[in-house]
Design an enzyme around this catalytic site. Sequence first.
Site, PDB file in Angstrom:
ATOM      1  N   LYS A 119       0.834  -1.211   0.000  1.00  0.00           N
ATOM      2  CA  LYS A 119       0.000   0.000   0.000  1.00  0.00           C
ATOM      3  C   LYS A 119       0.856   1.244   0.000  1.00  0.00           C
ATOM      4  O   LYS A 119       0.488   2.248  -0.590  1.00  0.00           O
ATOM      5  CB  LYS A 119      -0.952  -0.003   1.198  1.00  0.00           C
ATOM      6  N   LYS A 201      -4.772 -10.536  -6.857  1.00  0.00           N
ATOM      7  CA  LYS A 201      -6.049 -10.795  -6.179  1.00  0.00           C
ATOM      8  C   LYS A 201      -7.130  -9.833  -6.666  1.00  0.00           C
ATOM      9  O   LYS A 201      -6.809  -8.714  -7.097  1.00  0.00           O
ATOM     10  CB  LYS A 201      -5.874 -10.717  -4.662  1.00  0.00           C
ATOM     11  N   LYS A 204     -11.168  -4.462  -4.300  1.00  0.00           N
ATOM     12  CA  LYS A 204     -12.162  -3.387  -4.378  1.00  0.00           C
ATOM     13  C   LYS A 204     -11.578  -2.162  -5.061  1.00  0.00           C
ATOM     14  O   LYS A 204     -12.277  -1.379  -5.668  1.00  0.00           O
ATOM     15  CB  LYS A 204     -12.543  -2.904  -2.971  1.00  0.00           C
TER      16      LYS A 204
HETATM   17  P1  TYM Z   1     -10.699  -6.073   3.495  1.00  0.00           P
HETATM   18  O1  TYM Z   1     -11.753  -5.068   3.745  1.00  0.00           O
HETATM   19  O2  TYM Z   1      -9.624  -5.749   2.524  1.00  0.00           O
HETATM   20  O3  TYM Z   1     -11.353  -7.421   3.023  1.00  0.00           O
HETATM   21  C1  TYM Z   1     -12.414  -8.033   3.749  1.00  0.00           C
HETATM   22  C2  TYM Z   1     -12.250  -9.535   3.727  1.00  0.00           C
HETATM   23  O4  TYM Z   1     -12.242 -10.022   2.389  1.00  0.00           O
HETATM   24  C3  TYM Z   1     -11.097 -10.849   2.186  1.00  0.00           C
HETATM   25  N1  TYM Z   1     -10.665 -10.691   0.791  1.00  0.00           N
HETATM   26  C4  TYM Z   1     -10.557 -11.687  -0.092  1.00  0.00           C
HETATM   27  N2  TYM Z   1     -10.770 -13.015   0.020  1.00  0.00           N
HETATM   28  C5  TYM Z   1     -10.586 -13.779  -1.084  1.00  0.00           C
HETATM   29  N3  TYM Z   1     -10.191 -13.287  -2.290  1.00  0.00           N
HETATM   30  C6  TYM Z   1      -9.954 -11.966  -2.452  1.00  0.00           C
HETATM   31  N4  TYM Z   1      -9.579 -11.496  -3.637  1.00  0.00           N
HETATM   32  C7  TYM Z   1     -10.135 -11.099  -1.323  1.00  0.00           C
HETATM   33  N5  TYM Z   1      -9.991  -9.768  -1.122  1.00  0.00           N
HETATM   34  C8  TYM Z   1     -10.306  -9.538   0.164  1.00  0.00           C
HETATM   35  C9  TYM Z   1     -10.059 -10.310   3.169  1.00  0.00           C
HETATM   36  O5  TYM Z   1      -9.075 -11.280   3.465  1.00  0.00           O
HETATM   37  C10 TYM Z   1     -10.918  -9.985   4.371  1.00  0.00           C
HETATM   38  O6  TYM Z   1     -11.157 -11.135   5.153  1.00  0.00           O
HETATM   39  N6  TYM Z   1      -7.725  -5.632   7.449  1.00  0.00           N
HETATM   40  C11 TYM Z   1      -8.979  -6.183   6.991  1.00  0.00           C
HETATM   41  C12 TYM Z   1     -10.173  -5.689   7.783  1.00  0.00           C
HETATM   42  C13 TYM Z   1     -10.063  -5.871   9.249  1.00  0.00           C
HETATM   43  C14 TYM Z   1     -10.148  -7.118   9.956  1.00  0.00           C
HETATM   44  C15 TYM Z   1     -10.018  -6.780  11.347  1.00  0.00           C
HETATM   45  C16 TYM Z   1     -10.308  -8.436   9.545  1.00  0.00           C
HETATM   46  C17 TYM Z   1      -9.918  -4.889  10.170  1.00  0.00           C
HETATM   47  N7  TYM Z   1      -9.886  -5.437  11.440  1.00  0.00           N
HETATM   48  C18 TYM Z   1     -10.066  -7.765  12.327  1.00  0.00           C
HETATM   49  C19 TYM Z   1     -10.344  -9.426  10.537  1.00  0.00           C
HETATM   50  C20 TYM Z   1     -10.214  -9.090  11.905  1.00  0.00           C
HETATM   51  C21 TYM Z   1      -9.180  -5.777   5.539  1.00  0.00           C
HETATM   52  O7  TYM Z   1      -8.637  -4.798   5.079  1.00  0.00           O
HETATM   53  O8  TYM Z   1     -10.038  -6.542   4.884  1.00  0.00           O
END
Ligand code: TYM
Length: 336
Positions: A119, A201, A204
Amino acid sequence: MENTPVERKKRVLSLIQPTAVPTLGNYLGALKNWKNMSEDYDCIYGVADLHALTIHPDPASLRKQSLEMFALMLSVGLDPEKNIVFFQSHVHTHSELAWILNCYTQFGEASRMTQFKEKSAKHAGNITVGLFDYPVLMAADILIYQADFVPVGADQKQHLELARDIADRFNTMRGNTFVLPEPFIGKVGAKISSLQDPTQKMSKSDPNPKASISLLDPPEVILKKFKSAVTDSEAVVRYADGKDGINNLMAIYSCCTGKSFEEIENEFAGKGYGDFKVAVAESVIEELRPVQDNFKRLIADKAYLNEVAKNGAQAATRISQRTLAKVQKKVGLYMP
Ligand code: TYM
């Protein structure tokens, strides 16, 4: 039976950032598992709006997307009567614990986080301390609820490991305080790839709209995007090294239909990629249909969403306050 202790259900926690409408990757890697786990575990799920601040989103868009994300979480089938659903910023304990955990995190270990490196390369003109500290806030999100399992996609595994390391260090220095959380990463769907570059991957924030499926894409758009998905020239539907595009479509189809890779190979033996792509698109359209119908209804009922958010924040504050009080005492803060 009288002497059997009542077992506490295992606790599950996960959050998602409201930076855009979630993708099929977010859904298959995380949200679908959240729903599946919500029947058997004591679950807490949240909108990670504080995390989203790290890259300076437009305030009005963030507010709108946060509410939409909350409505989508309910739309995938999370029952707010059975699960706690909340906005991270409504529960002050997360930020308070994050500060204390900052003091138990080494600069070097935080510097090794690959997402921080990626990032900061992407936002070279805006590398904030918040971006660097993001995984510590994430550790606080998890540890403050004493979560046993954290359902996430494969990209969050390293952050989970850091959360465990911080918890372990704190427990060693200050006495047993935190449960060590386990990641829950599905076998299929943990890393859904971009439809245009299957070595990356699905994300969003991908600027190419053809690369990802949004949960709110209409059926005709979903069909078009799958038809233009990048594959290979072999024209055989089989799971193999070097066939990233087809492997990705097979993973998506498997998640949406419950079919194994072998069953999929048999189903499409002798058929071309054109037929397969249409079948994948149709399975995704059917999977998302109830989510989209629920979303249309829920997003129109702001009073209901506000009520659910208020109740969620109260319940989450109550639980997390217990851990915070314990930690404050252990680190030596004076509490009258
Ligand atoms: P975020 O918002 O980027 O994504 C949310 C969830 O989606 C999963 N994910 C994917 N899984 C499969 N294939 C993909 N291409 C893909 N893109 C995203 C992510 O692994 C995630 O589970 N840091 C985290 C948010 C967060 C969090 C937490 C998660 C904040 N605090 C505490 C768990 C526990 C994030 O940015 O996810």
